[in-house]
Design an enzyme around this catalytic site. Structure first.
Site, PDB file in Angstrom:
ATOM      1  N   GLU A   1     -24.588  18.515   9.216  1.00 58.30           N
ATOM      2  CA  GLU A   1     -23.332  18.110   8.570  1.00 58.30           C
ATOM      3  C   GLU A   1     -23.579  17.345   7.265  1.00 58.30           C
ATOM      4  O   GLU A   1     -22.714  16.612   6.799  1.00 58.30           O
ATOM      5  CB  GLU A   1     -22.486  17.250   9.527  1.00 58.30           C
ATOM      6  CG  GLU A   1     -22.118  17.904  10.846  1.00 58.30           C
ATOM      7  CD  GLU A   1     -21.180  19.110  10.732  1.00 58.30           C
ATOM      8  OE1 GLU A   1     -20.788  19.463   9.588  1.00 58.30           O
ATOM      9  OE2 GLU A   1     -20.875  19.703  11.782  1.00 58.30           O
TER      10      GLU A   1
ATOM     11  N   HIS B   1     -20.543  10.421  12.496  1.00 54.45           N
ATOM     12  CA  HIS B   1     -19.789  11.462  13.200  1.00 54.45           C
ATOM     13  C   HIS B   1     -20.199  11.497  14.661  1.00 54.45           C
ATOM     14  O   HIS B   1     -21.385  11.400  14.974  1.00 54.45           O
ATOM     15  CB  HIS B   1     -20.071  12.822  12.556  1.00 54.45           C
ATOM     16  CG  HIS B   1     -19.642  14.003  13.375  1.00 54.45           C
ATOM     17  ND1 HIS B   1     -18.314  14.234  13.696  1.00 54.45           N
ATOM     18  CD2 HIS B   1     -20.342  15.011  13.946  1.00 54.45           C
ATOM     19  CE1 HIS B   1     -18.236  15.346  14.426  1.00 54.45           C
ATOM     20  NE2 HIS B   1     -19.450  15.830  14.598  1.00 54.45           N
TER      21      HIS B   1
ATOM     22  N   HIS C   1     -18.577  12.956  18.889  1.00 62.06           N
ATOM     23  CA  HIS C   1     -17.603  13.734  19.634  1.00 62.06           C
ATOM     24  C   HIS C   1     -16.874  12.811  20.612  1.00 62.06           C
ATOM     25  O   HIS C   1     -16.875  13.053  21.819  1.00 62.06           O
ATOM     26  CB  HIS C   1     -18.302  14.889  20.353  1.00 62.06           C
ATOM     27  CG  HIS C   1     -19.057  15.792  19.415  1.00 62.06           C
ATOM     28  ND1 HIS C   1     -20.026  16.670  19.827  1.00 62.06           N
ATOM     29  CD2 HIS C   1     -18.968  15.959  18.059  1.00 62.06           C
ATOM     30  CE1 HIS C   1     -20.511  17.330  18.778  1.00 62.06           C
ATOM     31  NE2 HIS C   1     -19.894  16.913  17.689  1.00 62.06           N
TER      32      HIS C   1
ATOM     33  N   GLU D   1      -4.238  -4.256  18.421  1.00 62.48           N
ATOM     34  CA  GLU D   1      -5.030  -4.516  17.210  1.00 62.48           C
ATOM     35  C   GLU D   1      -5.286  -3.278  16.348  1.00 62.48           C
ATOM     36  O   GLU D   1      -5.875  -3.384  15.272  1.00 62.48           O
ATOM     37  CB  GLU D   1      -6.345  -5.190  17.594  1.00 62.48           C
ATOM     38  CG  GLU D   1      -6.065  -6.518  18.287  1.00 62.48           C
ATOM     39  CD  GLU D   1      -7.207  -7.499  18.240  1.00 62.48           C
ATOM     40  OE1 GLU D   1      -8.357  -7.062  18.130  1.00 62.48           O
ATOM     41  OE2 GLU D   1      -6.932  -8.708  18.335  1.00 62.48           O
TER      42      GLU D   1
ATOM     43  N   HIS E   1     -13.088  18.863  18.065  1.00 59.45           N
ATOM     44  CA  HIS E   1     -14.494  18.650  17.729  1.00 59.45           C
ATOM     45  C   HIS E   1     -14.880  17.159  17.815  1.00 59.45           C
ATOM     46  O   HIS E   1     -15.735  16.790  18.601  1.00 59.45           O
ATOM     47  CB  HIS E   1     -14.803  19.222  16.341  1.00 59.45           C
ATOM     48  CG  HIS E   1     -16.242  19.152  15.963  1.00 59.45           C
ATOM     49  ND1 HIS E   1     -16.891  20.132  15.256  1.00 59.45           N
ATOM     50  CD2 HIS E   1     -17.182  18.199  16.182  1.00 59.45           C
ATOM     51  CE1 HIS E   1     -18.165  19.802  15.080  1.00 59.45           C
ATOM     52  NE2 HIS E   1     -18.363  18.625  15.639  1.00 59.45           N
TER      53      HIS E   1
HETATM   54  O1  2HA Z   1     -24.691  19.080  16.058  1.00 61.73           O
HETATM   55  O2  2HA Z   1     -22.151  17.202  15.818  1.00 61.73           O
HETATM   56  O3  2HA Z   1     -20.919  18.754  14.083  1.00 61.73           O
HETATM   57  C1  2HA Z   1     -24.277  18.007  15.374  1.00 61.73           C
HETATM   58  C2  2HA Z   1     -22.824  18.036  15.258  1.00 61.73           C
HETATM   59  C3  2HA Z   1     -22.217  19.086  14.442  1.00 61.73           C
HETATM   60 ZN    ZN Z   2     -20.049  17.480  15.726  1.00 62.99          ZN
END
Ligand code: 2HA
Ligand code: ZN
Length: 286
Positions: free
Chosen positions: A128, A151, A153, A181, A222
């Site tokens: 990413e 990032h 999930h 909050e 995602h």
């Molecule tokens: O594999 O989270 O979005 C890594 C990720 C791709």
């Molecule tokens: Zn991801």
């Protein structure tokens, strides 16, 4: 005696643990994995570093190898980052930072990445990277102290994208209503892009465009991207949004007997000196 203990401790630490930003990355990825947000190779983090932070720990004139990304980033020329590696598991970063993280510098012409540390065994930076770099560029325009793109999930955020309408203002208001909050932690709300192919330059551009206005951007079905001036700030933002989404998933479908009112949201903003994104509390036409 002390000398012996010190040596022993050093021997039991994975390589890289003496480097503060490596340790920070190793510890935060472990937290995310333990939260269940980074199954398998899910998730990625990039952290903008200052040359004076990097130089004491590695030879900045010794480029181990160069990587040519699928996009050029003149805007970040000469900048240093520590990033998670592509296809690697957050679960394993703590035990082997050098194999799962890398320190890179964007070359002077913005066309190449110069590996200075880590990415052992031919590892590559996160898949990413386009979203990370494009998001850094946009956040830096707004906040010169910006440093971190993260990032993962986050489970309940992801779940919520199945059952809540993907309308930024209404999604944001629902989150603000879940925990007292929230409006204070993310008064700018959350951006949402349509479902797109991960790893692409397109999703990078769409995410970065949202980063012009938001610290956090949700990828439906995602996960989430959070940004901040520190690892703690980016993590804390995602943690807070995830908590709100968790409460939403717990109360959804139940009879709601009382809630945080619009007046209470406004009072919170006033009390804590934040400006809620206009159009969220009052709702907007359409
Ligand atoms: O594999 O989270 O979005 C890594 C990720 C791709
Ligand atoms: Zn991801």
């Amino acid at each position: 005696m002390n000398v012996t203990l010190q040596t022993e401790r050093e021997r039991t630490q994975p390589a890289g643990f003496d480097i503060p930003f490596v340790r920070e990355m190793a510890e935060i990825t472990q937290h995310m994995w333990k939260n269940g947000w980074d199954e398998r190779n899910g998730g990625n983090v990039s952290y903008l570093l200052k040359e004076e932070e990097v130089a004491p720990y590695m030879d900045i004139h010794q480029v181990i190898r160069t990587i040519t990304p699928a996009f050029s980033v003149q805007e970040l020329a000469g900048q240093y980052f520590i990033v998670t590696a592509s296809g690697k598991y957050f679960k394993n970063v703590l035990a082997d930072p050098e194999g799962n993280l890398g320190v890179l510098r964007v070359s002077a012409d913005g066309q190449e990445l110069e590996v200075l540390w880590g990415l052992k065994g031919g590892a590559n930076p996160t898949s990413e990277l386009p979203t990370h770099f494009m998001s850094h560029i946009e956040r830096l325009k707004i906040d010169p102290n910006h440093r971190v793109v993260m990032h993962n999930h986050a489970t309940h955020v992801l779940a919520m994208t199945f059952i809540h309408e993907l309308h930024e203002a209404r999604f944001t208001k629902t989150l603000w209503q879940m925990c007292t909050e929230c409006v204070v932690v993310f008064p700018d709300g959350v951006g949402i892009i349509p479902w797109m192919m991960p790893g692409s330059n397109e999703i990078g551009r769409a995410t970065a465009e949202k980063m012009q206005e938001y610290h956090a951007v949700i990828w439906p079905q995602h996960g989430i991207f959070g940004t901040g001036t520190t690892i703690d700030e980016a993590f804390g933002l995602i943690e807070t949004i995830e908590k709100a989404a968790q409460v939403y998933m717990l109360v959804a479908g139940h009879d709601i007997r009382q809630r945080i009112t619009d007046e209470q949201l406004r009072a919170l903003a006033l009390q804590f000196g934040v400006t809620p994104r206009p159009g969220v509390i009052e709702g907007e036409p359409n």
